[in-house]
Design a protein around this motif. Structure first.
Motif, PDB file in Angstrom:
ATOM      1  N   LYS A 131       0.969  -1.121  -0.105  1.00 59.64           N
ATOM      2  CA  LYS A 131       0.053  -0.132   0.120  1.00 59.64           C
ATOM      3  C   LYS A 131       0.837   1.197  -0.099  1.00 59.64           C
ATOM      4  O   LYS A 131       0.584   2.303  -0.638  1.00 59.64           O
ATOM      5  N   GLY A 157       1.991   2.042  -3.189  1.00 61.35           N
ATOM      6  CA  GLY A 157       1.142   2.608  -4.229  1.00 61.35           C
ATOM      7  C   GLY A 157       0.556   1.514  -5.344  1.00 61.35           C
ATOM      8  O   GLY A 157       0.157   1.705  -6.177  1.00 61.35           O
ATOM      9  N   SER A 158       0.982   0.154  -4.874  1.00 65.50           N
ATOM     10  CA  SER A 158       0.762  -1.011  -5.522  1.00 65.50           C
ATOM     11  C   SER A 158      -0.850  -1.216  -5.841  1.00 65.50           C
ATOM     12  O   SER A 158      -1.646  -1.059  -4.820  1.00 65.50           O
ATOM     13  N   SER A 159      -1.573  -1.672  -6.995  1.00 65.45           N
ATOM     14  CA  SER A 159      -2.908  -1.779  -7.235  1.00 65.45           C
ATOM     15  C   SER A 159      -3.064  -3.086  -7.154  1.00 65.45           C
ATOM     16  O   SER A 159      -4.145  -3.710  -7.511  1.00 65.45           O
ATOM     17  N   LEU A 160      -2.109  -4.143  -6.958  1.00 62.53           N
ATOM     18  CA  LEU A 160      -2.397  -5.457  -7.171  1.00 62.53           C
ATOM     19  C   LEU A 160      -3.423  -5.987  -6.062  1.00 62.53           C
ATOM     20  O   LEU A 160      -3.438  -5.516  -4.908  1.00 62.53           O
ATOM     21  N   LEU A 161      -4.261  -6.908  -6.511  1.00 60.28           N
ATOM     22  CA  LEU A 161      -5.195  -7.660  -5.584  1.00 60.28           C
ATOM     23  C   LEU A 161      -4.363  -8.808  -4.898  1.00 60.28           C
ATOM     24  O   LEU A 161      -3.673  -9.552  -5.668  1.00 60.28           O
ATOM     25  N   ASN A 179       8.239  -5.590  -9.574  1.00 61.23           N
ATOM     26  CA  ASN A 179       7.793  -4.955 -10.889  1.00 61.23           C
ATOM     27  C   ASN A 179       8.442  -5.223 -12.259  1.00 61.23           C
ATOM     28  O   ASN A 179       7.954  -5.287 -13.251  1.00 61.23           O
TER      29      ASN A 179
END
Length: 215
Positions: free
Chosen positions: A28, A31-35, A100
């Motif tokens: 978080k 800024g990761s958007s991974l589920l 990444n």
């Protein structure tokens, strides 16, 4: 929770939360958007872990303790994951910039499997699988270790899969540094390192410099 070397380690505290909670916090902060889904066992001893995840709004999948490969395949299908990123809950300091990069190389090389383990400090790496590779591994698995270790069939049958090559930041090439939690000594080590985990992007460089400086 049923670790033989450190029973109950999943709920042990690091930085004001437990081990999986610390992993999520770092993602978080970066800024990761991974589920991220908690894929744990159906054992009663892991109820406390699943209940914690649900209370935190984290999706949970539960499966057989011994057949980890089936747990990954079934979880991936249920949540529509392809590719599948594998992180383990006893590695609180996964290097997110290198993850990444790993995902980018997975896509660029059009591979079935790629890993940063054995290159980064122990506990900061990750693996990426195609769902096809995981499914084929499950269909062809014929040894207990194939079911217990998600990558074992692939590593033993490299000719059946497109295995990618990972190029990492050479500043982080210290595989002998331990950033994992297998023992109480490991836990105390990562607890002492938390205050040095200062990169908001999730890089382990600040931690690595402390580890190397104190070695």
């Amino acid at each position: 929770m049923g670790s033989s070397r450190l029973p109950g380690k999943s709920m042990m505290q690091i930085g004001g939360t437990n081990l999986p909670g610390y992993i999520l916090r770092r993602f978080k902060n970066a800024g990761s958007s991974l589920l991220i889904v908690l894929a744990t066992t159906s054992n009663e001893s892991d109820d406390v872990l699943a209940e914690w995840a649900i209370a935190e709004g984290i999706p949970v999948f539960r499966g057989n303790e011994q057949n980890v490969l089936d747990r990954y395949v079934t979880c991936a299908r249920q949540f529509g994951f392809d590719p599948v990123i594998r992180l383990t809950g006893d590695n609180p300091f996964v290097d997110i910039p290198e993850l990444n990069r790993l995902m980018q190389m997975f896509n660029e090389q059009n591979c079935d499997y790629i890993s940063s383990h054995g290159l980064l400090p122990l506990g900061s790496g990750a693996e990426v699988f195609s769902l096809r590779a995981l499914t084929q591994s499950l269909q062809k698995a014929d040894r207990p270790d194939h079911f217990e270790h998600v990558n074992e069939y692939i590593l033993q049958h490299p000719g059946e899969f497109r295995i990618g090559l990972f190029a990492m930041d050479p500043e982080k090439n210290f595989p002998d540094v331990r950033l994992t939690v297998d023992t109480m000594k490991d836990l105390k080590n990562v607890q002492s390192l938390v205050k040095h985990d200062t990169d908001p992007g999730g890089s382990i460089l600040p931690l690595l410099k402390i580890c190397l400086g104190s070695a």
